[in-house]
Design a protein around this motif. Structure first.
Motif, PDB file in Angstrom:
ATOM      1  N   ALA A 180      -1.127  -8.674  -4.292  1.00 33.93           N
ATOM      2  CA  ALA A 180      -1.837  -7.409  -4.089  1.00 33.93           C
ATOM      3  C   ALA A 180      -1.229  -6.524  -3.016  1.00 33.93           C
ATOM      4  CB  ALA A 180      -3.308  -7.672  -3.785  1.00 33.93           C
ATOM      5  N   GLU A 181      -1.006  -7.039  -1.829  1.00 36.23           N
ATOM      6  CA  GLU A 181      -0.528  -6.165  -0.764  1.00 36.23           C
ATOM      7  C   GLU A 181       0.835  -5.582  -1.106  1.00 36.23           C
ATOM      8  OE1 GLU A 181      -0.289  -5.576   4.023  1.00 36.23           O
ATOM      9  OE2 GLU A 181      -1.072  -7.445   3.239  1.00 36.23           O
ATOM     10  N   PHE A 182       1.729  -6.402  -1.666  1.00 33.77           N
ATOM     11  CA  PHE A 182       3.039  -5.874  -2.044  1.00 33.77           C
ATOM     12  C   PHE A 182       2.887  -4.825  -3.142  1.00 33.77           C
ATOM     13  CE2 PHE A 182       6.827  -5.866  -4.719  1.00 33.77           C
ATOM     14  CZ  PHE A 182       7.783  -5.511  -3.773  1.00 33.77           C
ATOM     15  N   ALA A 183       2.096  -5.129  -4.155  1.00 39.32           N
ATOM     16  CA  ALA A 183       1.929  -4.196  -5.281  1.00 39.32           C
ATOM     17  C   ALA A 183       1.276  -2.898  -4.834  1.00 39.32           C
ATOM     18  CB  ALA A 183       1.094  -4.852  -6.384  1.00 39.32           C
ATOM     19  N   LEU A 184       0.387  -2.978  -3.863  1.00 41.65           N
ATOM     20  CA  LEU A 184      -0.303  -1.781  -3.390  1.00 41.65           C
ATOM     21  C   LEU A 184       0.515  -1.011  -2.368  1.00 41.65           C
ATOM     22  CD1 LEU A 184      -3.885  -3.243  -3.011  1.00 41.65           C
ATOM     23  CD2 LEU A 184      -3.098  -1.643  -4.767  1.00 41.65           C
ATOM     24  N   MET A 185       1.168  -1.709  -1.445  1.00 47.39           N
ATOM     25  CA  MET A 185       1.785  -1.041  -0.304  1.00 47.39           C
ATOM     26  C   MET A 185       3.272  -0.725  -0.479  1.00 47.39           C
ATOM     27  SD  MET A 185      -0.883  -0.645   1.499  1.00 47.39           S
ATOM     28  CE  MET A 185      -0.218   0.010   3.012  1.00 47.39           C
ATOM     29  N   ASP A 186       3.959  -1.405  -1.387  1.00 48.02           N
ATOM     30  CA  ASP A 186       5.393  -1.201  -1.543  1.00 48.02           C
ATOM     31  C   ASP A 186       5.702   0.242  -1.952  1.00 48.02           C
ATOM     32  OD1 ASP A 186       8.143  -2.095  -1.647  1.00 48.02           O
ATOM     33  OD2 ASP A 186       7.978  -1.917  -3.829  1.00 48.02           O
ATOM     34  N   GLY A 187       6.452   0.924  -1.124  1.00 48.62           N
ATOM     35  CA  GLY A 187       6.846   2.300  -1.420  1.00 48.62           C
ATOM     36  C   GLY A 187       5.698   3.289  -1.443  1.00 48.62           C
ATOM     37  N   LEU A 188       4.581   2.909  -0.848  1.00 52.81           N
ATOM     38  CA  LEU A 188       3.402   3.778  -0.890  1.00 52.81           C
ATOM     39  C   LEU A 188       3.664   5.113  -0.208  1.00 52.81           C
ATOM     40  CD1 LEU A 188       0.381   4.043  -1.651  1.00 52.81           C
ATOM     41  CD2 LEU A 188      -0.153   3.045   0.567  1.00 52.81           C
ATOM     42  N   LEU A 189       4.196   5.063   0.993  1.00 52.04           N
ATOM     43  CA  LEU A 189       4.477   6.270   1.758  1.00 52.04           C
ATOM     44  C   LEU A 189       5.894   6.161   2.315  1.00 52.04           C
ATOM     45  CD1 LEU A 189       1.051   6.338   3.593  1.00 52.04           C
ATOM     46  CD2 LEU A 189       1.777   7.956   1.833  1.00 52.04           C
ATOM     47  N   PRO A 190       6.894   6.561   1.539  1.00 54.18           N
ATOM     48  CA  PRO A 190       8.283   6.421   1.994  1.00 54.18           C
ATOM     49  C   PRO A 190       8.483   7.019   3.386  1.00 54.18           C
ATOM     50  CG  PRO A 190       8.210   7.139  -0.291  1.00 54.18           C
ATOM     51  CD  PRO A 190       6.794   7.189   0.234  1.00 54.18           C
ATOM     52  N   GLY A 191       9.184   6.249   4.222  1.00 55.45           N
ATOM     53  CA  GLY A 191       9.453   6.690   5.580  1.00 55.45           C
ATOM     54  C   GLY A 191       8.331   6.406   6.562  1.00 55.45           C
ATOM     55  N   ARG A 192       7.235   5.810   6.088  1.00 56.63           N
ATOM     56  CA  ARG A 192       6.089   5.490   6.952  1.00 56.63           C
ATOM     57  C   ARG A 192       5.765   4.024   6.849  1.00 56.63           C
ATOM     58  NH1 ARG A 192       3.318   8.308  10.966  1.00 56.63           N
ATOM     59  NH2 ARG A 192       2.425  10.106  10.133  1.00 56.63           N
ATOM     60  N   LEU A 216       3.001   1.469   7.232  1.00 57.02           N
ATOM     61  CA  LEU A 216       1.548   1.420   7.303  1.00 57.02           C
ATOM     62  C   LEU A 216       1.096   0.116   6.663  1.00 57.02           C
ATOM     63  CD1 LEU A 216      -0.603   3.525   8.281  1.00 57.02           C
ATOM     64  CD2 LEU A 216      -0.902   4.133   5.882  1.00 57.02           C
ATOM     65  N   SER A 217       0.282  -0.651   7.387  1.00 57.10           N
ATOM     66  CA  SER A 217      -0.220  -1.911   6.832  1.00 57.10           C
ATOM     67  C   SER A 217      -1.474  -1.632   6.011  1.00 57.10           C
ATOM     68  CB  SER A 217      -0.559  -2.889   7.965  1.00 57.10           C
ATOM     69  OG  SER A 217      -1.722  -2.449   8.657  1.00 57.10           O
ATOM     70  N   MET A 218      -1.863  -2.615   5.230  1.00 59.38           N
ATOM     71  CA  MET A 218      -3.092  -2.489   4.441  1.00 59.38           C
ATOM     72  C   MET A 218      -4.284  -2.286   5.376  1.00 59.38           C
ATOM     73  SD  MET A 218      -4.679  -2.413   1.567  1.00 59.38           S
ATOM     74  CE  MET A 218      -3.664  -3.095   0.292  1.00 59.38           C
ATOM     75  N   SER A 219      -4.335  -3.016   6.491  1.00 58.52           N
ATOM     76  CA  SER A 219      -5.449  -2.866   7.434  1.00 58.52           C
ATOM     77  C   SER A 219      -5.483  -1.458   8.019  1.00 58.52           C
ATOM     78  CB  SER A 219      -5.342  -3.889   8.568  1.00 58.52           C
ATOM     79  OG  SER A 219      -5.521  -5.186   8.063  1.00 58.52           O
ATOM     80  N   GLN A 220      -4.317  -0.912   8.339  1.00 63.78           N
ATOM     81  CA  GLN A 220      -4.279   0.448   8.874  1.00 63.78           C
ATOM     82  C   GLN A 220      -4.742   1.462   7.832  1.00 63.78           C
ATOM     83  OE1 GLN A 220      -0.145   0.385  10.084  1.00 63.78           O
ATOM     84  NE2 GLN A 220      -0.738   0.360  12.252  1.00 63.78           N
ATOM     85  N   LEU A 221      -4.309   1.278   6.586  1.00 65.76           N
ATOM     86  CA  LEU A 221      -4.740   2.178   5.521  1.00 65.76           C
ATOM     87  C   LEU A 221      -6.253   2.090   5.323  1.00 65.76           C
ATOM     88  CD1 LEU A 221      -4.046   4.194   3.322  1.00 65.76           C
ATOM     89  CD2 LEU A 221      -3.582   2.254   1.796  1.00 65.76           C
ATOM     90  N   LEU A 222      -6.792   0.890   5.359  1.00 64.92           N
ATOM     91  CA  LEU A 222      -8.246   0.721   5.221  1.00 64.92           C
ATOM     92  C   LEU A 222      -8.988   1.359   6.402  1.00 64.92           C
ATOM     93  CD1 LEU A 222      -8.369  -2.909   3.823  1.00 64.92           C
ATOM     94  CD2 LEU A 222      -8.905  -0.794   2.584  1.00 64.92           C
ATOM     95  N   ALA A 223      -8.403   1.267   7.601  1.00 67.05           N
ATOM     96  CA  ALA A 223      -9.024   1.906   8.770  1.00 67.05           C
ATOM     97  C   ALA A 223      -9.026   3.418   8.606  1.00 67.05           C
ATOM     98  CB  ALA A 223      -8.280   1.514  10.052  1.00 67.05           C
ATOM     99  N   LEU A 224      -7.920   3.986   8.142  1.00 68.61           N
ATOM    100  CA  LEU A 224      -7.880   5.433   7.907  1.00 68.61           C
ATOM    101  C   LEU A 224      -8.906   5.838   6.849  1.00 68.61           C
ATOM    102  CD1 LEU A 224      -4.036   6.187   7.969  1.00 68.61           C
ATOM    103  CD2 LEU A 224      -5.732   6.674   9.753  1.00 68.61           C
TER     104      LEU A 224
END
Length: 158
Positions: free
Chosen positions: A29-41, A43-51
């Protein structure tokens, strides 16, 4: 308690199969969700959930954010410090309780969160389109049921 030994064995086999599927889901899940999500940034899954939480529930304290994310206060404290250093979150003293900090997502944090949500939505649409209607229906029925019993178990035993 199972009605028969055969029913018990079937239930054990189903639980074992679900166990392996869930482990694979967590690993993927984390790789599938976070890989290439925001190029150049970075950001962890926890940080994205906090935002996400701060975009939808402004003014949370760190303690409230920790509770909402199900994380330890010390972990959230470090995470908020990182988000603040990257200009994504601001901390302000609570005027009614000077010992508390209230958290606010910045314009940049909101922009980043919204962009991530768009990319994730596109991914979800692509994944759903690759499934059969029966698979989507089964997932739509099964995931809420699983979440319900997981939340109840956490509440009962947590």
């Amino acid at each position: 308690m199972h009605g028969t030994t055969e029913e018990g064995a079937a239930m054990d086999a189903e639980a074992d199969h679900l166990h392996h599927l869930l482990l694979d889901l967590v690993r993927t899940a984390e790789f599938a969700l976070m890989d290439g999500l925001l190029p150049g940034r970075e950001l962890s899954m926890s940080q994205l959930l906090a935002l996400h939480e701060l975009d939808h529930r402004p003014g949370l304290s760190q303690r409230e954010l920790a509770a909402g994310l199900g994380l330890e206060k010390s972990s959230v404290s470090r995470m908020v410090a990182d988000l603040e250093a990257n200009g994504l979150v601001e901390r302000h003293r609570d005027p009614d309780n000077r010992r508390l900090y209230r958290l606010a997502i910045t314009a940049e944090g909101r922009r980043l969160h919204r962009r991530a949500a768009e990319v994730l939505h596109e991914r979800y649409q692509r994944w759903a389109a690759a499934m059969t209607p029966g698979e989507r229906e089964g997932l739509a029925a099964g995931l809420p049921a699983l979440l319900r019993v997981m939340h109840a178990d956490r509440h009962d035993h947590g």
